[in-house]
Enzyme design. Structure first.
Site, short mmCIF file in Angstrom:
data_model
loop_
_atom_site.label_atom_id
_atom_site.label_comp_id
_atom_site.label_asym_id
_atom_site.label_seq_id
_atom_site.Cartn_x
_atom_site.Cartn_y
_atom_site.Cartn_z
N CYS A 1 0.85 -1.21 0.00
CA CYS A 1 0.00 0.00 0.00
C CYS A 1 0.88 1.25 0.00
O CYS A 1 1.74 1.41 0.85
CB CYS A 1 -0.91 -0.01 1.22
SG CYS A 1 -1.95 1.46 1.36
N TRP A 2 0.62 2.13 -0.93
CA TRP A 2 1.42 3.38 -1.08
C TRP A 2 0.88 4.45 -0.13
O TRP A 2 1.40 5.55 -0.12
CB TRP A 2 1.33 3.84 -2.54
CG TRP A 2 2.50 4.62 -3.06
CD1 TRP A 2 3.82 4.45 -2.78
CD2 TRP A 2 2.44 5.71 -4.02
NE1 TRP A 2 4.59 5.36 -3.49
CE2 TRP A 2 3.77 6.13 -4.26
CE3 TRP A 2 1.40 6.35 -4.69
CZ2 TRP A 2 4.08 7.17 -5.15
CZ3 TRP A 2 1.71 7.37 -5.58
CH2 TRP A 2 3.04 7.78 -5.81
N GLU A 3 -0.20 4.15 0.57
CA GLU A 3 -0.93 5.14 1.38
C GLU A 3 -1.25 6.38 0.53
O GLU A 3 -1.04 7.52 0.95
CB GLU A 3 -0.16 5.51 2.66
CG GLU A 3 -0.13 4.37 3.67
CD GLU A 3 0.39 4.75 5.06
OE1 GLU A 3 0.76 5.91 5.26
OE2 GLU A 3 0.39 3.88 5.95
#
Lengths: 654, 141
Positions: free
Chosen positions: B47-49
């Site tokens: 997840c890259w946020e």
């Protein structure tokens, strides 16, 4: 090879439905380059009568490197600057070896894309009549002239302008969608293999991929293609190996498809030894540009010493002729001197910079300044703002740590890895004959074009330059199609065999999953994450990753190559239980090929051209007498061999 | 686990034609659990946020618990995105410091971009091999 080669005979997994799409120009990728290509190609649709199709592995609104947004446009030449100075800046930053025909032509076109963004609704910060900074909405409300009409943007550096860029990609995507029509856009389809013509193996004629949502294969047949799917992320072991590995500086979904797919059909690559090691706010990877250039913050070692002032004479001595202006890799180099000597961490003094600015500002202006500082992160690397909040850090009260990250391969930012492409026209700015072969941004494979991260030896395009370059490539591709109207194309590859190869990870998983009690541990296959961690470990340890402080040598590289070769063999034993994992499997395969190109190029170039990005410890100097050249490689998939050649650098712009 | 979905709030986008978070995630992380009809993040370490699932969720069921290997617990960063601006509410770990910011996101109404409007579209095919775009010429210098 240790294990016997497997083939997918559809004995264990179901054959997918096959959808065939015929088009003229196929755009593979949905980021800045291909959305640019889409609008420009469709402007010509009526005149050319050609069909354009775009395929994206994600959703166009939020795909590519600008998916989260950006807080600045990093390339806007503007009326106040000369294109020649832009070329000079890129040459200096990329250590003297760039294709100046490519860089100059980006410089000549990029402002038009920026003007179009503003027309479409991107809020760009401007200077009002009293030279105060206003945000992009206030600029419109106050009726300030648009940039194209002489309005002044708010520069953070000579080439950068600040934006309210949360929806940057949404806006650019909307223009592309409305130009193309949703019926010509395939989202959630991941292209993994390119097809070549039966009569001419150096001619692209299609692409094959699969839906990550349904059990469907897509076969695209086309006359020309632009492949632009970003750079390569997570090919090296990242500094954070737990959940935090998702917080890559560049988009974590960039898997090297732009390099691997063209390489597999013989496209030449250039300067694949180049990489980018961004020095960013530690762990959250917030941008430093605005802090250095706009807020005028200083970075120091642990003891408050300015590492640039302290080390710059030494850098000049080590790399004479290259340290007159501080390029990105040499700035890293100066910081790394402190880190290697145990004088880290490197600190960005946001607090002092803000306090200095506060001395002359009103309370209202100060509040605005604080918002600007936070927006810089919230627009493009939200986690960096969250990191401040989670550590109770207010940037106007305490400094923040910065650190050089894991290496990334790319061609649009402060790096120049990529494909070897044709220039814009014959002898552009006096370019040698060998830099042009008919069509702007065409790779050495006929009909195969690229842009953005795909074009090598031409960095510092960033978002706006990638968009503009996509538009240039689109025109080149349309011209190519029209000049080859009568070509009858037929795929040399057996499509059924290609599809069987793509779904092999399904077949392998289904065939062997019952052999062990835990599907994650099975001697017959590797899962995508196993392959990823093995690749990351060997790249990190042998190919100048963080753990060796970016240092390697010939013996290390050969050891790394031995491991990588076995990993490549084992990748034929990738297994995937579902479509998501099938995508991950092919992403890893693309990463392996990109990583191999990087390793082999570093092995080939016997010097340290990019100190601060990587060091060949056995050749620590820059050696212009032998190596001020483009290093060009070509992969032969059939023999699994790589060929190298060099092409002299030529300065075109004074 | 970077982005997480609150059980009580997620309704699986049953009123929409697609699950919003699943549609938008650039890395194909959000999936709808078929029995409970609730979304979840299937690969938190990828997840890259980027917050696109958080911003798009029609019932504000998605938030972010930041990377476990990096960030102490307790802070929160919540966006509210409308068609022309975004408001951020950032609460520090100490639960005392709260920052609120509002920024514009676009100056034109959603869906209205017509990139060909007002331009004479090119017709001379020879121009394909010359510099310039349909919206304006290249600089010459």
């Amino acid at each position: 090879m240790a294990l016997e080669r497997e083939f997918c005979k559809w004995s264990f997994c179901a054959k997918p439905e096959v959808v065939t799409v015929e088009t003229d120009l196929l755009l593979v990728g949905g980021g800045m380059a291909c959305t640019g290509a889409a609008v420009e190609a469709m402007a010509w649709a009526k005149a050319t009568g050609l069909k354009v199709t775009l395929v994206d592995k994600a959703a166009l609104d939020r795909s590519g490197a600008v998916a989260m947004g950006l807080s600045a446009i990093n390339t806007y030449v503007g009326a106040e600057n000369k294109i020649a100075d832009y070329v000079g800046m890129v040459r200096t930053d990329l250590m003297g070896i760039i294709r100046e025909d490519l860089v100059h032509s980006v410089g000549a076109h990029v402002d038009q894309s920026v003007h179009d963004f503003q027309d479409w609704g991107l809020p760009i910060w401007q200077k009002d009549n009293e030279n105060h900074t206003v945000d992009g909405q206030v600029a419109r409300d106050e009726g300030l002239p648009l940039l194209k009409d002489g309005g002044k943007c708010c520069r953070s550096g000579k080439w950068q302008c600040m934006i309210n860029g949360e929806s940057y990609k949404v806006i650019v995507a909307e223009a592309a969608k409305n130009a193309l029509g949703m019926e010509n856009i395939y989202e959630r389809v991941f292209i993994v293999k390119l097809l070549t013509d039966k009569k001419n193996s150096n001619r692209v004629c299609g692409a094959v991929g699969f839906s990550v949502r349904e059990h469907k294969t897509y076969v695209f047949k086309c006359k020309a293609m632009i492949v632009a799917c970003g750079g390569v992320v997570n090919v090296f072991r990242p500094r954070s190996v737990g959940e935090g590995q998702g917080r890559a500086w560049y988009p974590v979904w960039n898997a090297g498809s732009t390099y691997a797919m063209p390489a597999e059909i013989g496209a030449k690559m250039v300067l694949m030894e180049n990489r980018f090691v961004p020095a960013r706010f530690k762990d959250g990877y917030g941008p430093v540009g605005a802090w250095f250039l706009f807020f005028k913050a200083q970075a120091t070692n642990a003891y408050g010493e300015d590492y640039m002032a302290k080390n710059w004479d030494k850098v000049k001595e080590e790399y004479p002729g290259y340290a007159d202006a501080p390029g990105t890799c040499l700035r890293n180099h100066a910081a790394m001197m402190e880190m290697r000597a145990g004088r880290g961490p490197i600190m960005m003094h946001t607090d002092k910079a803000m306090q200095k600015l506060a001395e002359t500002l009103s309370k209202k202006e100060l509040k605005h300044l604080e918002a600007e500082a936070w927006e810089d992160f919230l627009d493009m690397s939200i986690s960096a703002a969250c990191l401040w909040a989670s550590f109770n850090m207010e940037p106007d009260k305490v400094p923040s740590e910065i650190i050089p990250s894991e290496p990334y391969l790319l061609g649009s930012h402060a790096g120049c890895a990529g494909l070897w492409v044709s220039g814009p026209s014959k002898n552009y700015m006096g370019a040698p004959d060998s830099w042009f072969w008919g069509y702007d941004r065409m790779t050495t494979v006929e009909g195969l074009f690229t842009a953005g991260d795909g074009v090598g030896a031409s960095g510092h395009k960033f978002s706006s330059g990638s968009h503009a370059e996509g538009r240039m490539a689109a025109k080149g591709a349309l011209a190519f199609i029209l000049d080859h109207k009568n070509d009858k194309l037929e795929a040399a590859q057996n499509i059924d065999e290609v599809i069987a190869e793509i779904y092999l990870p399904f077949e392998i998983y289904e065939k062997y999953k019952g052999y062990t009690t835990a599907p994650e541990i099975n001697p017959n296959y590797l899962l995508p994450k196993h392959v990823q961690t093995r690749l990351q470990k060997l790249m990190d340890e042998y190919v100048a990753g963080c753990s060796t402080m970016y240092q390697t040598n010939e013996i290390m590289l050969n050891e790394g190559l031995k491991r990588l070769t076995m990993l490549k063999e084992d990748a034929t034993r990738l297994a995937a239980p579902d479509l998501h994992e099938l995508m991950r499997a092919w992403e890893q395969y693309h990463r392996i090929l990109s990583g191999e190109a990087h390793l082999r190029h570093i092995l080939f170039r016997k010097e340290t051209r990019y100190p601060g990005y990587y060091y060949r410890s056995d050749f620590l100097k820059i050696d212009d007498s032998k190596w001020r050249v483009f290093t060009i490689s070509q992969y032969d998939k059939n023999t699994n061999e790589w060929k190298f050649e060099t092409e002299p650098y030529k300065q075109l712009v004074k | 686990m970077p982005s997480f979905v609150i059980v009580e709030k997620c309704d699986g986008c049953k009123a929409l034609d697609k699950t919003a978070c699943q549609y938008i995630c650039p890395n194909d992380l959000m999936v709808l659990e078929p029995v409970q009809k609730k979304a979840f993040n299937q690969e938190p370490e990828q997840c890259w946020e980027c917050y696109n699932c958080v911003k798009i969720c029609p019932v504000q069921a998605i938030e972010v618990r930041h990377y476990a290997d990096i960030m102490p617990l307790g802070s929160s960063t919540i966006p509210m995105r409308s068609s022309n601006d975004i408001t951020w509410t950032i609460k520090f770990r100490n639960q005392k410091t709260v920052k609120r910011f509002k920024f514009p996101v676009r100056t034109t109404p959603e869906g209205t971009i017509d990139c060909f409007k007002g331009f004479t579209l090119p017709s001379d095919l020879a121009d394909l091999k010359k510099p310039g775009f349909y919206t304006g010429p290249a600089r010459t210098e």
